[in-house]
Write a protein that holds these residues in place. Sequence first.
Motif, PDB file in Angstrom:
ATOM      1  N   ILE A   1      -3.602 -14.426 -13.813  1.00  0.00           N
ATOM      2  CA  ILE A   1      -4.600 -15.301 -14.443  1.00  0.00           C
ATOM      3  C   ILE A   1      -4.124 -16.739 -14.582  1.00  0.00           C
ATOM      4  CG2 ILE A   1      -6.007 -15.627 -16.528  1.00  0.00           C
ATOM      5  CD1 ILE A   1      -5.791 -12.603 -16.974  1.00  0.00           C
ATOM      6  N   TYR A   2      -2.843 -16.924 -14.888  1.00  0.00           N
ATOM      7  CA  TYR A   2      -2.295 -18.257 -15.153  1.00  0.00           C
ATOM      8  C   TYR A   2      -2.536 -19.243 -13.998  1.00  0.00           C
ATOM      9  CZ  TYR A   2       1.360 -21.813 -15.842  1.00  0.00           C
ATOM     10  OH  TYR A   2       2.057 -22.986 -15.961  1.00  0.00           O
ATOM     11  N   PRO A   3      -2.303 -18.860 -12.728  1.00  0.00           N
ATOM     12  CA  PRO A   3      -2.560 -19.822 -11.650  1.00  0.00           C
ATOM     13  C   PRO A   3      -4.001 -20.300 -11.586  1.00  0.00           C
ATOM     14  CG  PRO A   3      -1.244 -17.982 -10.846  1.00  0.00           C
ATOM     15  CD  PRO A   3      -1.729 -17.600 -12.208  1.00  0.00           C
ATOM     16  N   ILE A   4      -4.941 -19.442 -11.975  1.00  0.00           N
ATOM     17  CA  ILE A   4      -6.346 -19.839 -11.944  1.00  0.00           C
ATOM     18  C   ILE A   4      -6.619 -20.903 -13.013  1.00  0.00           C
ATOM     19  CG2 ILE A   4      -8.730 -19.006 -12.129  1.00  0.00           C
ATOM     20  CD1 ILE A   4      -7.732 -16.287 -11.160  1.00  0.00           C
ATOM     21  N   VAL A   5      -5.952 -20.777 -14.164  1.00  0.00           N
ATOM     22  CA  VAL A   5      -6.071 -21.811 -15.201  1.00  0.00           C
ATOM     23  C   VAL A   5      -5.581 -23.150 -14.655  1.00  0.00           C
ATOM     24  CG1 VAL A   5      -5.272 -22.546 -17.487  1.00  0.00           C
ATOM     25  CG2 VAL A   5      -5.818 -20.146 -17.078  1.00  0.00           C
ATOM     26  N   LEU A   6      -4.448 -23.127 -13.939  1.00  0.00           N
ATOM     27  CA  LEU A   6      -3.903 -24.359 -13.369  1.00  0.00           C
ATOM     28  C   LEU A   6      -4.902 -24.992 -12.390  1.00  0.00           C
ATOM     29  CD1 LEU A   6      -0.210 -23.258 -12.590  1.00  0.00           C
ATOM     30  CD2 LEU A   6      -1.093 -24.388 -14.648  1.00  0.00           C
ATOM     31  N   ILE A   7      -5.511 -24.156 -11.566  1.00  0.00           N
ATOM     32  CA  ILE A   7      -6.449 -24.669 -10.578  1.00  0.00           C
ATOM     33  C   ILE A   7      -7.708 -25.231 -11.231  1.00  0.00           C
ATOM     34  CG2 ILE A   7      -8.004 -23.946  -8.721  1.00  0.00           C
ATOM     35  CD1 ILE A   7      -5.112 -24.555  -7.911  1.00  0.00           C
ATOM     36  N   TYR A   8      -8.129 -24.646 -12.366  1.00  0.00           N
ATOM     37  CA  TYR A   8      -9.279 -25.206 -13.071  1.00  0.00           C
ATOM     38  C   TYR A   8      -8.964 -26.600 -13.611  1.00  0.00           C
ATOM     39  CZ  TYR A   8     -12.179 -21.025 -12.810  1.00  0.00           C
ATOM     40  OH  TYR A   8     -12.959 -19.988 -12.359  1.00  0.00           O
ATOM     41  N   GLY A   9      -7.699 -26.824 -13.981  1.00  0.00           N
ATOM     42  CA  GLY A   9      -7.294 -28.172 -14.392  1.00  0.00           C
ATOM     43  C   GLY A   9      -7.430 -29.161 -13.249  1.00  0.00           C
ATOM     44  N   VAL A  10      -7.044 -28.731 -12.044  1.00  0.00           N
ATOM     45  CA  VAL A  10      -7.201 -29.566 -10.850  1.00  0.00           C
ATOM     46  C   VAL A  10      -8.682 -29.783 -10.542  1.00  0.00           C
ATOM     47  CG1 VAL A  10      -6.765 -29.713  -8.360  1.00  0.00           C
ATOM     48  CG2 VAL A  10      -5.010 -28.765  -9.879  1.00  0.00           C
ATOM     49  N   SER A  11      -9.451 -28.701 -10.601  1.00  0.00           N
ATOM     50  CA  SER A  11     -10.863 -28.752 -10.194  1.00  0.00           C
ATOM     51  C   SER A  11     -11.693 -29.647 -11.100  1.00  0.00           C
ATOM     52  CB  SER A  11     -11.447 -27.336 -10.179  1.00  0.00           C
ATOM     53  OG  SER A  11     -10.762 -26.513  -9.267  1.00  0.00           O
ATOM     54  N   ILE A  12     -11.484 -29.545 -12.425  1.00  0.00           N
ATOM     55  CA  ILE A  12     -12.289 -30.360 -13.339  1.00  0.00           C
ATOM     56  C   ILE A  12     -11.950 -31.838 -13.160  1.00  0.00           C
ATOM     57  CG2 ILE A  12     -10.689 -30.259 -15.317  1.00  0.00           C
ATOM     58  CD1 ILE A  12     -14.518 -30.011 -15.547  1.00  0.00           C
ATOM     59  N   THR A  13     -10.677 -32.139 -12.888  1.00  0.00           N
ATOM     60  CA  THR A  13     -10.272 -33.535 -12.668  1.00  0.00           C
ATOM     61  C   THR A  13     -10.911 -34.081 -11.398  1.00  0.00           C
ATOM     62  OG1 THR A  13      -8.149 -33.094 -13.746  1.00  0.00           O
ATOM     63  CG2 THR A  13      -8.310 -35.093 -12.428  1.00  0.00           C
TER      64      THR A  13
ATOM     65  N   SER B   1      -6.100 -15.504  -3.725  1.00  0.00           N
ATOM     66  CA  SER B   1      -5.767 -14.324  -2.924  1.00  0.00           C
ATOM     67  C   SER B   1      -4.568 -13.585  -3.508  1.00  0.00           C
ATOM     68  CB  SER B   1      -5.468 -14.743  -1.479  1.00  0.00           C
ATOM     69  OG  SER B   1      -6.600 -15.324  -0.880  1.00  0.00           O
ATOM     70  N   LEU B   2      -3.580 -14.346  -3.977  1.00  0.00           N
ATOM     71  CA  LEU B   2      -2.399 -13.719  -4.556  1.00  0.00           C
ATOM     72  C   LEU B   2      -2.719 -13.093  -5.908  1.00  0.00           C
ATOM     73  CD1 LEU B   2       0.288 -16.408  -3.658  1.00  0.00           C
ATOM     74  CD2 LEU B   2      -0.112 -14.215  -2.537  1.00  0.00           C
ATOM     75  N   SER B   3      -3.628 -13.705  -6.667  1.00  0.00           N
ATOM     76  CA  SER B   3      -4.019 -13.155  -7.964  1.00  0.00           C
ATOM     77  C   SER B   3      -4.909 -11.931  -7.796  1.00  0.00           C
ATOM     78  CB  SER B   3      -4.780 -14.214  -8.781  1.00  0.00           C
ATOM     79  OG  SER B   3      -3.972 -15.339  -9.028  1.00  0.00           O
ATOM     80  N   GLY B   4      -5.650 -11.915  -6.687  1.00  0.00           N
ATOM     81  CA  GLY B   4      -6.661 -10.896  -6.487  1.00  0.00           C
ATOM     82  C   GLY B   4      -6.214  -9.459  -6.615  1.00  0.00           C
ATOM     83  N   PRO B   5      -5.166  -9.035  -5.880  1.00  0.00           N
ATOM     84  CA  PRO B   5      -4.773  -7.628  -5.957  1.00  0.00           C
ATOM     85  C   PRO B   5      -4.414  -7.177  -7.366  1.00  0.00           C
ATOM     86  CG  PRO B   5      -3.715  -8.712  -4.091  1.00  0.00           C
ATOM     87  CD  PRO B   5      -4.382  -9.779  -4.880  1.00  0.00           C
ATOM     88  N   VAL B   6      -3.741  -8.034  -8.126  1.00  0.00           N
ATOM     89  CA  VAL B   6      -3.326  -7.658  -9.478  1.00  0.00           C
ATOM     90  C   VAL B   6      -4.544  -7.521 -10.387  1.00  0.00           C
ATOM     91  CG1 VAL B   6      -1.916  -8.267 -11.463  1.00  0.00           C
ATOM     92  CG2 VAL B   6      -1.124  -8.810  -9.165  1.00  0.00           C
ATOM     93  N   ILE B   7      -5.486  -8.448 -10.284  1.00  0.00           N
ATOM     94  CA  ILE B   7      -6.695  -8.371 -11.108  1.00  0.00           C
ATOM     95  C   ILE B   7      -7.462  -7.088 -10.794  1.00  0.00           C
ATOM     96  CG2 ILE B   7      -8.929  -9.428 -11.565  1.00  0.00           C
ATOM     97  CD1 ILE B   7      -7.626 -12.151 -11.159  1.00  0.00           C
ATOM     98  N   ALA B   8      -7.573  -6.744  -9.503  1.00  0.00           N
ATOM     99  CA  ALA B   8      -8.289  -5.522  -9.122  1.00  0.00           C
ATOM    100  C   ALA B   8      -7.592  -4.280  -9.665  1.00  0.00           C
ATOM    101  CB  ALA B   8      -8.406  -5.439  -7.596  1.00  0.00           C
ATOM    102  N   ILE B   9      -6.267  -4.273  -9.643  1.00  0.00           N
ATOM    103  CA  ILE B   9      -5.512  -3.130 -10.171  1.00  0.00           C
ATOM    104  C   ILE B   9      -5.713  -3.007 -11.676  1.00  0.00           C
ATOM    105  CG2 ILE B   9      -3.184  -2.259 -10.603  1.00  0.00           C
ATOM    106  CD1 ILE B   9      -2.416  -3.450  -7.841  1.00  0.00           C
ATOM    107  N   VAL B  10      -5.597  -4.125 -12.396  1.00  0.00           N
ATOM    108  CA  VAL B  10      -5.741  -4.103 -13.851  1.00  0.00           C
ATOM    109  C   VAL B  10      -7.164  -3.751 -14.259  1.00  0.00           C
ATOM    110  CG1 VAL B  10      -5.688  -5.545 -15.931  1.00  0.00           C
ATOM    111  CG2 VAL B  10      -3.832  -5.708 -14.265  1.00  0.00           C
TER     112      VAL B  10
END
Length: 420
Positions: A105-117, A367-376
Amino acid sequence: MEGTQTPVVEAPTDKKFNREWIISLFGTAIGAGILFLPINAGAGGIWPLALVTILIAPMTYLSHRALSRMICSAPSATDDITHVVRGYFGEGAGRLVTVLYFLAIYPIVLIYGVSITNTIDSLMVNQLGMPSPPRWILSGVLIALMMAVLLAGERIMLVVTGWLVYPLIAVLFGVTLYLIPSWKFDLFTQAGNGSIGEFLKTTWLMIPVMIFAFNHSPAISQFSLSQKKKYGRRSAEEASWILKRTTMLLVLFAMSFVWSCVLALGKDGLAEARAANLPVLSYLANVHNAPFISYLGPVVAILAIASSFFGHYLGAAEGLAGIVRFVDPHGTKVPQRSLQIGVAVFMFITTWIVAIINPSVLSLIESLSGPVIAIVLYLLPMYAIHKIDALKEYRGRASNVFVTIAGIVAVAGILASLVS
């Protein structure tokens, strides 16, 4: 289990409270990816999209319900997912899941910081004719504003999410209707020429795209705790009611938007938009010569990013706090208040740094976050229902088989997409 039994006073059903959580979970799911979802989902063809449209509602509802039940069934009213997993499966497995949960989840938070900027900067320069402000100032202010809403408390977050999501729903619905006169039905006549094997493969690879477009699992832990504190023994029942309405809202508005965009673009338009790597509203604005749609693109992006940031931040902060508690399980070295402040400072500084650097790694990180989210989200709750006595009332149901198969298909599809 870590933690003690906490007395909970059950409240009657609070429709306003439940409605606010429906909107908050909807906002968590509808992130910036909604702008690319029609292109990604439509690229596989009309019939795979039709099948996935049918499947995504039960997949979304049943998987999130199972994860919520896993948390609601824990004895303590204060144990989040990191504590619950450690209590159910032991310290070692619990720590592993906590670390994976955070890293997903953490990398997605980082990317949202980039995206909103990037989105605000583009709006100021291209639509408003303003000079581009210093990136370090703009990003810092925007991230601080979003975090201020979270740190103000759950109640404020729910209210602000409502302010963001209602306009988002209105814009999605408005664009859906606006595009109806432009619908092309050649996709239906051109479909059906491929083999059954090709159809199944396309559907298989499309499922992960849809799962993550509708994923609101980062907020499920705090949502379930909120239900436990509010409703006590009825928390799982109330949570299921909310999750069902959230899924209905997601499928209705998001999939209507997807189908309207796909039909308006047609086969050639889908291919061109994919090749141009443009958000769907930007491409439609160019094709239809409708400048006002180009204004809607940033509006949708801003609303979607901000609302989704809240839910993902909750999950990432929860995971990070769980990791810190590995070395200080009872809070003797780092009191809870200090831990919350430390987590907030870490999240702000790292998100700010990444927003300033402005990396172009969105698809890779997802893509890297995806497998873990699907497992959880899919497989962990099913394993818990099978193994843990506290969840035995949920065993022996056809829905469990459906969610397990969907989870295996999703993880395999994500890994196949990475390889390809």
